[in-house]
Design an enzyme around this catalytic site. Structure first.
Site, PDB file in Angstrom:
ATOM      1  N   LYS A  83     -10.933   2.498  48.602  1.00  0.00           N
ATOM      2  CA  LYS A  83     -11.370   1.135  48.353  1.00  0.00           C
ATOM      3  C   LYS A  83     -12.184   0.686  49.560  1.00  0.00           C
ATOM      4  O   LYS A  83     -11.768   0.871  50.709  1.00  0.00           O
ATOM      5  CB  LYS A  83     -10.145   0.239  48.229  1.00  0.00           C
ATOM      6  CG  LYS A  83     -10.053  -0.487  46.927  1.00  0.00           C
ATOM      7  CD  LYS A  83      -8.779  -1.283  46.900  1.00  0.00           C
ATOM      8  CE  LYS A  83      -8.853  -2.301  45.814  1.00  0.00           C
ATOM      9  NZ  LYS A  83      -7.683  -3.182  45.842  1.00  0.00           N
TER      10      LYS A  83
HETATM   11  C1  E4P Z   1      -6.980  -5.232  43.317  1.00  0.00           C
HETATM   12  O1  E4P Z   1      -7.686  -4.288  43.515  1.00  0.00           O
HETATM   13  C2  E4P Z   1      -6.866  -6.373  44.264  1.00  0.00           C
HETATM   14  O2  E4P Z   1      -6.500  -5.901  45.507  1.00  0.00           O
HETATM   15  C3  E4P Z   1      -5.893  -7.377  43.776  1.00  0.00           C
HETATM   16  O3  E4P Z   1      -5.999  -7.496  42.374  1.00  0.00           O
HETATM   17  C4  E4P Z   1      -6.008  -8.717  44.470  1.00  0.00           C
HETATM   18  O4  E4P Z   1      -5.209  -9.649  43.799  1.00  0.00           O
HETATM   19  P1  E4P Z   1      -4.835 -11.062  44.429  1.00  0.00           P
HETATM   20  O5  E4P Z   1      -6.036 -11.953  44.361  1.00  0.00           O
HETATM   21  O6  E4P Z   1      -3.718 -11.565  43.557  1.00  0.00           O
HETATM   22  O7  E4P Z   1      -4.410 -10.830  45.851  1.00  0.00           O
END
Ligand code: E4P
Length: 216
Positions: A83
């Protein structure tokens, strides 16, 4: 449509994977920290628990730092996806990682321009955050529709992961928009098969079945 789980809870991953519903996992530094476990250990456990892609965030201020982390993380399992946060260095890192044959997931995406750049950089996945946009008073799901239109216009292969999912409604809207993937927190996953009328109907059928069985 693929379902990923947005969690570092290995028990929940095993439970839902047994239902045949989990096509992959996404994590981020906050999710891992919340697990209270060691970063490497938890990623190794998740990677072993599931065959699909497991996104792990490469942290760094420069592309070189991100790539260095990516090279370490990719040894923790054969399904690791790196990521990378969307910015100039992140885009450079995606190019380098794609060149090395590593899969990438461009994260913290909040605009169609960012998604367009991620696709041009060769990202495997892009993660627009619908919940955080909704929280900021912007329609997150409209961004998904816009990205899907743009990717279709040019035949980009990058898959759209609807991220920052807060509710089953988000998953339904993601499906209507034709998004490739929704990454779903375990709490929301567990709500997807629930409906009060289903519970009421099951209770009634159980009752009626028991009554009819006892009829002479
Ligand atoms: C996924 O890849 C993200 O890290 C995640 O969905 C972030 O979610 P949040 O906005 O609830 O922290």
């Amino acid at each position: 449509m693929k379902f990923f789980m947005d969690t570092a809870n290995v028990e929940a991953i095993r439970k839902y994977a047994a239902l045949g519903m989990v096509d992959g996992i996404t994590t981020n530094p906050t999710i891992i920290a919340r697990s209270g476990r060691n970063h490497e250990q938890v990623i190794r456990d998740i990677s072993a628990a599931i065959a699909g892609p497991v996104s792990v965030e490469g942290i760094g201020q420069t592309a070189e730092e991100i790539v260095k982390e990516a090279e370490v993380f990719s040894k923790w399992g054969n399904n690791i996806v790196i990521k990378v946060a969307m910015n100039e260095e992140g885009l450079r890192a995606v190019r380098i990682l794609s060149g090395k044959g590593l899969k990438t997931n461009v994260t913290l995406v909040f605009s169609a321009s960012q998604a367009l750049l991620a696709a041009k950089a060769g990202a495997t996945y892009v993660s627009p955050f619908v919940g955080r946009l909704d929280d900021a008073g912007v329609d997150g799901m409209q961004l998904i529709r816009d990205i899907m239109d743009i990717y279709k216009n040019y035949g980009f292969k990058t898959e759209v992961i609807v991220a920052s999912v807060r509710s089953t409604k988000h998953v339904e809207e993601a499906a209507k928009a034709g998004a490739h993937i929704a990454t779903i927190p375990d709490k929301v996953f567990a709500e997807m098969w629930k409906h009060p009328l289903t519970d009421k109907g099951i209770a009634q059928f159980l009752d009626d079945h028991a009554r009819s069985k006892s009829n002479k």
